[in-house]
Design a protein around this motif. Structure first.
Motif, PDB file in Angstrom:
ATOM      1  N   LEU A  21      44.780  39.328  36.469  1.00  0.00           N
ATOM      2  CA  LEU A  21      44.911  39.249  35.248  1.00  0.00           C
ATOM      3  C   LEU A  21      44.524  37.698  34.980  1.00  0.00           C
ATOM      4  O   LEU A  21      43.729  37.403  34.074  1.00  0.00           O
ATOM      5  CB  LEU A  21      46.434  39.059  34.699  1.00  0.00           C
ATOM      6  N   ASP A  22      44.743  36.981  35.884  1.00  0.00           N
ATOM      7  CA  ASP A  22      44.445  35.327  35.503  1.00  0.00           C
ATOM      8  C   ASP A  22      42.889  35.243  35.872  1.00  0.00           C
ATOM      9  O   ASP A  22      42.177  34.458  34.942  1.00  0.00           O
ATOM     10  CB  ASP A  22      44.972  34.619  36.875  1.00  0.00           C
ATOM     11  N   VAL A  23      42.179  35.949  36.765  1.00  0.00           N
ATOM     12  CA  VAL A  23      40.706  35.803  37.073  1.00  0.00           C
ATOM     13  C   VAL A  23      40.053  36.556  35.659  1.00  0.00           C
ATOM     14  O   VAL A  23      39.223  35.589  35.175  1.00  0.00           O
ATOM     15  CB  VAL A  23      40.257  36.495  38.151  1.00  0.00           C
ATOM     16  N   LEU A  24      40.588  37.671  35.298  1.00  0.00           N
ATOM     17  CA  LEU A  24      40.015  38.152  34.147  1.00  0.00           C
ATOM     18  C   LEU A  24      40.255  37.433  32.729  1.00  0.00           C
ATOM     19  O   LEU A  24      39.150  37.192  32.073  1.00  0.00           O
ATOM     20  CB  LEU A  24      40.442  39.569  33.700  1.00  0.00           C
ATOM     21  N   LEU A  25      41.238  36.657  32.485  1.00  0.00           N
ATOM     22  CA  LEU A  25      41.434  36.095  31.365  1.00  0.00           C
ATOM     23  C   LEU A  25      40.604  34.517  31.461  1.00  0.00           C
ATOM     24  O   LEU A  25      40.249  34.214  30.419  1.00  0.00           O
ATOM     25  CB  LEU A  25      42.816  35.771  31.004  1.00  0.00           C
ATOM     26  N   LEU A  26      40.319  34.148  32.501  1.00  0.00           N
ATOM     27  CA  LEU A  26      39.648  32.853  32.685  1.00  0.00           C
ATOM     28  C   LEU A  26      38.186  33.253  32.587  1.00  0.00           C
ATOM     29  O   LEU A  26      37.547  32.493  31.711  1.00  0.00           O
ATOM     30  CB  LEU A  26      39.819  32.509  34.121  1.00  0.00           C
ATOM     31  N   ARG A  38      33.818  29.875  44.394  1.00  0.00           N
ATOM     32  CA  ARG A  38      34.398  28.580  44.982  1.00  0.00           C
ATOM     33  C   ARG A  38      35.232  27.880  43.824  1.00  0.00           C
ATOM     34  O   ARG A  38      36.121  27.579  43.858  1.00  0.00           O
ATOM     35  CB  ARG A  38      33.446  27.868  45.250  1.00  0.00           C
ATOM     36  N   GLU A  39      34.508  28.058  42.492  1.00  0.00           N
ATOM     37  CA  GLU A  39      34.945  27.390  41.216  1.00  0.00           C
ATOM     38  C   GLU A  39      36.197  27.862  40.799  1.00  0.00           C
ATOM     39  O   GLU A  39      37.177  27.578  40.452  1.00  0.00           O
ATOM     40  CB  GLU A  39      33.881  27.409  40.186  1.00  0.00           C
ATOM     41  N   LEU A  40      36.182  29.309  40.989  1.00  0.00           N
ATOM     42  CA  LEU A  40      37.341  30.255  40.513  1.00  0.00           C
ATOM     43  C   LEU A  40      38.609  30.040  41.437  1.00  0.00           C
ATOM     44  O   LEU A  40      39.643  29.626  40.899  1.00  0.00           O
ATOM     45  CB  LEU A  40      36.914  31.689  40.663  1.00  0.00           C
ATOM     46  N   SER A  47      43.500  31.495  47.102  1.00  0.00           N
ATOM     47  CA  SER A  47      42.817  31.841  48.352  1.00  0.00           C
ATOM     48  C   SER A  47      41.379  32.539  47.969  1.00  0.00           C
ATOM     49  O   SER A  47      41.215  33.058  47.078  1.00  0.00           O
ATOM     50  CB  SER A  47      43.514  32.534  49.459  1.00  0.00           C
ATOM     51  N   ASP A  48      40.510  32.168  49.054  1.00  0.00           N
ATOM     52  CA  ASP A  48      39.132  32.962  49.006  1.00  0.00           C
ATOM     53  C   ASP A  48      39.473  34.396  48.925  1.00  0.00           C
ATOM     54  O   ASP A  48      38.855  35.223  47.947  1.00  0.00           O
ATOM     55  CB  ASP A  48      38.320  32.478  49.837  1.00  0.00           C
ATOM     56  N   VAL A  54      40.038  40.534  43.833  1.00  0.00           N
ATOM     57  CA  VAL A  54      40.128  40.451  42.674  1.00  0.00           C
ATOM     58  C   VAL A  54      38.687  40.583  41.833  1.00  0.00           C
ATOM     59  O   VAL A  54      38.449  41.672  41.257  1.00  0.00           O
ATOM     60  CB  VAL A  54      40.760  39.245  41.952  1.00  0.00           C
ATOM     61  N   LEU A  55      37.794  39.838  42.210  1.00  0.00           N
ATOM     62  CA  LEU A  55      36.264  40.099  41.409  1.00  0.00           C
ATOM     63  C   LEU A  55      35.732  41.245  41.991  1.00  0.00           C
ATOM     64  O   LEU A  55      34.995  42.091  41.206  1.00  0.00           O
ATOM     65  CB  LEU A  55      35.500  38.930  42.253  1.00  0.00           C
ATOM     66  N   ASP A  56      36.055  41.799  43.474  1.00  0.00           N
ATOM     67  CA  ASP A  56      35.316  42.933  43.766  1.00  0.00           C
ATOM     68  C   ASP A  56      35.968  44.370  42.690  1.00  0.00           C
ATOM     69  O   ASP A  56      35.163  44.768  42.092  1.00  0.00           O
ATOM     70  CB  ASP A  56      35.580  43.429  45.033  1.00  0.00           C
ATOM     71  N   GLY A  57      37.275  44.029  42.518  1.00  0.00           N
ATOM     72  CA  GLY A  57      37.822  44.941  41.806  1.00  0.00           C
ATOM     73  C   GLY A  57      37.290  44.911  40.426  1.00  0.00           C
ATOM     74  O   GLY A  57      36.885  46.238  39.615  1.00  0.00           O
TER      75      GLY A  57
END
Length: 124
Positions: A21-26, A38-40, A47-48, A54-57
């Motif tokens: 959720l956090d990655v998508l909304l960012l 790295r920025e994310l 963590s990496d 999450v990015l893969d999904g």
């Protein structure tokens, strides 16, 4: 307008964790911007492994694209995904606990959560 049941189904299908959720909304946040992994990681203090998973999904689900430069951006593969993500952002801003519960709930609680998204009774 996205139906509540469709939003809950989208959450259950494409948002497996609060990290997702956090990655998508960012990534969706204006202005349109591309991010390196790295920025994310730095922005979310994650963590990496968590961010890359999450990015893969999100990429697999057609919500995020990875450019030739290796940077990620919000790029829904269909208008429906754009609409669902907008509805998700709105729901999270208005009812964060309902969204979090939809992410972590078991299937047995799904109808109760769908009902939690309802703001008012349907108009006849």
């Amino acid at each position: 307008m996205v139906a509540d049941v469709d939003l809950v189904a989208f959450i259950r299908r494409s948002i497996p964790s609060i990290w997702a959720l956090d990655v998508l909304l960012l990534l969706r946040r204006p202005p349109a911007h591309s991010w390196s992994a790295r920025e994310l990681v730095g922005e979310l203090r994650a963590s990496d492994a968590a961010v890359l998973g999450v990015l893969d999904g999100l990429q697999r689900d057609g919500l995020v694209a990875r450019g030739e430069d290796g940077r990620f951006r919000f790029a829904p593969a269909a208008e429906t995904l754009e609409e669902l993500t907008a509805a998700l952002a709105e729901a999270y801003a208005e009812r964060p606990l309902a969204v979090i519960n939809a992410i972590v709930a078991t299937d047995a609680k799904l109808q109760t959560l769908a009902d939690a998204f309802r703001l008012s009774p349907p108009k006849s």
